[in-house]
Structure formats: C-alpha cells, structure tokens
Design a protein around this motif. Structure first.
Motif, mmCIF file in Angstrom:
data_model
loop_
_atom_site.group_PDB
_atom_site.id
_atom_site.type_symbol
_atom_site.label_atom_id
_atom_site.label_comp_id
_atom_site.label_asym_id
_atom_site.label_seq_id
_atom_site.Cartn_x
_atom_site.Cartn_y
_atom_site.Cartn_z
ATOM 1 N N ALA A 17 0.844 -1.191 0.000
ATOM 2 C CA ALA A 17 0.000 0.000 0.000
ATOM 3 C C ALA A 17 0.880 1.242 0.000
ATOM 4 O O ALA A 17 1.997 1.237 0.531
ATOM 5 N N ARG A 18 0.377 2.282 -0.606
ATOM 6 C CA ARG A 18 1.130 3.530 -0.627
ATOM 7 C C ARG A 18 0.178 4.713 -0.680
ATOM 8 O O ARG A 18 -0.969 4.595 -1.105
ATOM 9 N N VAL A 19 0.677 5.851 -0.237
ATOM 10 C CA VAL A 19 -0.108 7.081 -0.223
ATOM 11 C C VAL A 19 0.750 8.189 -0.824
ATOM 12 O O VAL A 19 1.985 8.149 -0.757
ATOM 13 N N SER A 20 0.070 9.160 -1.411
ATOM 14 C CA SER A 20 0.788 10.265 -2.040
ATOM 15 C C SER A 20 0.410 11.587 -1.384
ATOM 16 O O SER A 20 -0.742 11.797 -0.989
ATOM 17 N N PHE A 21 1.389 12.483 -1.299
ATOM 18 C CA PHE A 21 1.200 13.772 -0.652
ATOM 19 C C PHE A 21 1.724 14.901 -1.535
ATOM 20 O O PHE A 21 2.702 14.722 -2.273
ATOM 21 N N LEU A 22 1.069 16.043 -1.428
ATOM 22 C CA LEU A 22 1.630 17.276 -1.963
ATOM 23 C C LEU A 22 2.411 17.905 -0.816
ATOM 24 O O LEU A 22 1.844 18.219 0.227
ATOM 25 N N VAL A 23 3.702 18.063 -1.014
ATOM 26 C CA VAL A 23 4.593 18.524 0.041
ATOM 27 C C VAL A 23 5.062 19.947 -0.262
ATOM 28 O O VAL A 23 5.527 20.232 -1.369
ATOM 29 N N THR A 24 4.927 20.808 0.712
ATOM 30 C CA THR A 24 5.452 22.170 0.610
ATOM 31 C C THR A 24 6.573 22.332 1.623
ATOM 32 O O THR A 24 6.384 22.072 2.815
ATOM 33 N N VAL A 25 7.727 22.730 1.131
ATOM 34 C CA VAL A 25 8.915 22.868 1.977
ATOM 35 C C VAL A 25 9.416 24.310 1.910
ATOM 36 O O VAL A 25 9.452 24.910 0.831
ATOM 37 N N VAL A 26 9.793 24.841 3.046
ATOM 38 C CA VAL A 26 10.428 26.156 3.091
ATOM 39 C C VAL A 26 11.767 26.011 3.815
ATOM 40 O O VAL A 26 11.807 25.660 4.999
ATOM 41 N N TYR A 54 5.390 4.494 0.967
ATOM 42 C CA TYR A 54 4.847 3.155 1.184
ATOM 43 C C TYR A 54 4.382 2.986 2.629
ATOM 44 O O TYR A 54 4.926 3.596 3.546
ATOM 45 N N VAL A 55 3.368 2.162 2.782
ATOM 46 C CA VAL A 55 2.812 1.874 4.101
ATOM 47 C C VAL A 55 3.203 0.455 4.491
ATOM 48 O O VAL A 55 2.972 -0.501 3.743
ATOM 49 N N GLY A 56 3.809 0.291 5.654
ATOM 50 C CA GLY A 56 4.217 -1.032 6.117
ATOM 51 C C GLY A 56 3.029 -1.890 6.519
ATOM 52 O O GLY A 56 1.896 -1.415 6.630
ATOM 53 N N LYS A 57 3.283 -3.181 6.751
ATOM 54 C CA LYS A 57 2.218 -4.100 7.146
ATOM 55 C C LYS A 57 1.574 -3.693 8.466
ATOM 56 O O LYS A 57 0.423 -4.053 8.737
ATOM 57 N N ASP A 58 2.320 -2.958 9.285
ATOM 58 C CA ASP A 58 1.784 -2.494 10.565
ATOM 59 C C ASP A 58 1.043 -1.166 10.432
ATOM 60 O O ASP A 58 0.592 -0.598 11.419
ATOM 61 N N ALA A 83 3.773 13.626 7.681
ATOM 62 C CA ALA A 83 2.620 13.282 6.853
ATOM 63 C C ALA A 83 1.301 13.771 7.447
ATOM 64 O O ALA A 83 0.992 13.523 8.608
ATOM 65 N N GLY A 84 0.540 14.462 6.621
ATOM 66 C CA GLY A 84 -0.789 14.907 7.011
ATOM 67 C C GLY A 84 -0.811 16.051 7.999
ATOM 68 O O GLY A 84 -1.890 16.485 8.429
ATOM 69 N N SER A 137 4.894 21.177 5.249
ATOM 70 C CA SER A 137 3.472 20.841 5.368
ATOM 71 C C SER A 137 3.146 19.826 4.290
ATOM 72 O O SER A 137 3.720 19.856 3.194
ATOM 73 N N MET A 138 2.237 18.887 4.599
ATOM 74 C CA MET A 138 1.922 17.814 3.665
ATOM 75 C C MET A 138 0.418 17.595 3.599
ATOM 76 O O MET A 138 -0.257 17.492 4.627
ATOM 77 N N GLN A 139 -0.086 17.512 2.377
ATOM 78 C CA GLN A 139 -1.506 17.296 2.142
ATOM 79 C C GLN A 139 -1.709 15.989 1.394
ATOM 80 O O GLN A 139 -1.130 15.777 0.331
ATOM 81 N N LEU A 140 -2.523 15.096 1.954
ATOM 82 C CA LEU A 140 -2.799 13.813 1.305
ATOM 83 C C LEU A 140 -3.588 14.049 0.020
ATOM 84 O O LEU A 140 -4.614 14.725 0.017
ATOM 85 N N ILE A 141 -3.102 13.503 -1.081
ATOM 86 C CA ILE A 141 -3.798 13.663 -2.358
ATOM 87 C C ILE A 141 -4.229 12.327 -2.975
ATOM 88 O O ILE A 141 -5.027 12.297 -3.901
ATOM 89 N N LYS A 142 -3.712 11.216 -2.416
ATOM 90 C CA LYS A 142 -4.087 9.915 -2.962
ATOM 91 C C LYS A 142 -3.783 8.828 -1.939
ATOM 92 O O LYS A 142 -2.715 8.819 -1.334
#
Length: 204
Positions: free
Chosen positions: A5-14, A67-71, A106-107, A131-136
C-alpha cells in the motif's frame, strides 16, 4: 501477491535559514532531491551570509509517494538537502547535508524544525518548515516516531523541534546517544549545540 500500500502527498517545503556559520562572507545555496527519484529535485537561489547567518526563505513543492508497512506505519521517505558554498564564482563546495524524513510530517499542518548539518565540519543549523496534504490513498496510515536525537563522534544527526519543551543545559550525554531536546530560543539553541560539540570532542 498484493502490492504494498502507498499514499501520495503534496509537500510544501520552506528552507528558511542556516545559522551558526563560522564564516562572515560568501554565497550559499541548497540543492534538494527526493531520495530514490531522478527527476524530483531542484535548487534555491544564492544568498549572502550576514552575521554568520544565511537567509533564503526558499519555498518549493513536490509530490511524494510513501509506502505503508504491514503495521500501517509509513516507511521512510527522505528529502535530501545539500548546502553548498560558492567557490571561485562558477564552482561550489558542499558544506553539509540535511536528511528530512517526510513520513514524520505526513498529514500535518506547517511544522518547523531545526536540523544540525550532517557530513559536515561545521555545526550549523538549518531551519526547515514542512506541510503535507494527502492527495491519494487511504488516510488510515500511522505516523512513525521521530528519529532519536543524538551525536556520534564529529557527525551530528539531531532534529530539534521548535515546539519541544525546554530542558536545562545540564542534561548528561553519553555514548548510548540519549534523546535530547533543544532549549527554547535561537540563542539558547546555538549555545546548547556548541556545548554538545565541545562535549563530544572532549570524549574522542
């Protein structure tokens, strides 16, 4: 066999600034890249050091898939920032590196931390906001615990959170790399880091 499983984020870095530089002149910039990719990368504009500090306030965005681990815990996803000093006009020299594990942010809303340069001969401190925003993906993931702070020889790998509670400067430091947190305030942070550096060198 199911794919991880995996998740995607829009990441803003300063990348806000770099403090405690032992230099009083010169131009500095940062290169950044997402570990494990070839195209997710960039660089900041050059900035001049003033009073041992370089201020960029450089903002950039990227998409990170974690990626998301089994836990259910998010796996490491490192954003690597290489801090460089301009040398002889058209050349540059790396003075240190910062590794930011995006999975720890994350999130979250905007979170600001201070990182000691690694792979460096100086104990300068980079101030970074993320800052991170979940997009998928499924939002039921778990955030990993922040990496333990500590020092090892001349290499510093500490992460200092601005929101961390203040501790007295008398905390013991030993070779087991006990977890430590910074005191409140920039001046106190610099003095605290300098004290750690002197303690580590005295035990070599």
């Amino acid at each position: 066999m199911l794919a991880p499983a995996r998740v995607s984020f829009l990441v803003t870095v300063v990348l806000e600034d770099l403090t405690n530089l032992p230099y009083v002149s010169g131009l500095y910039f940062a290169k950044w890249k997402l570990k494990g990719t070839r195209t997710v990368k960039g660089r900041t504009q050059k900035a001049t050091v003033r009073e041992n500090t370089v201020v960029w306030n450089a903002s950039f965005q990227l998409e990170a898939t974690i990626y998301v681990g089994k836990d259910g815990v998010l796996q490491p996803c490192d954003l690597i920032l290489s801090i460089n000093q301009e040398v002889n006009g058209d050349k540059s020299e790396e003075i240190g590196v910062v590794y930011v594990n995006l999975a720890e942010y994350a999130g979250a809303a905007v979170t600001t931390r201070k990182y000691l340069l690694q792979e460096s001969r100086v104990n300068s401190i980079a101030k970074i906001s993320v800052s991170m925003q979940l997009i998928k993906g499924d939002p039921t993931y778990r955030i990993p615990e922040a990496a333990p702070d500590g020092i090892s020889g001349d290499v510093f790998g500490s992460i200092f959170s601005i929101d961390s509670p203040s501790l007295p400067g008398t905390q013991d430091i030993d070779t087991s790399l006990d977890r430590i947190r910074k005191p409140q305030g920039t001046d106190e942070t610099t003095n605290f880091v300098d004290e750690l550096f002197r303690t580590a060198k005295s035990r070599d």
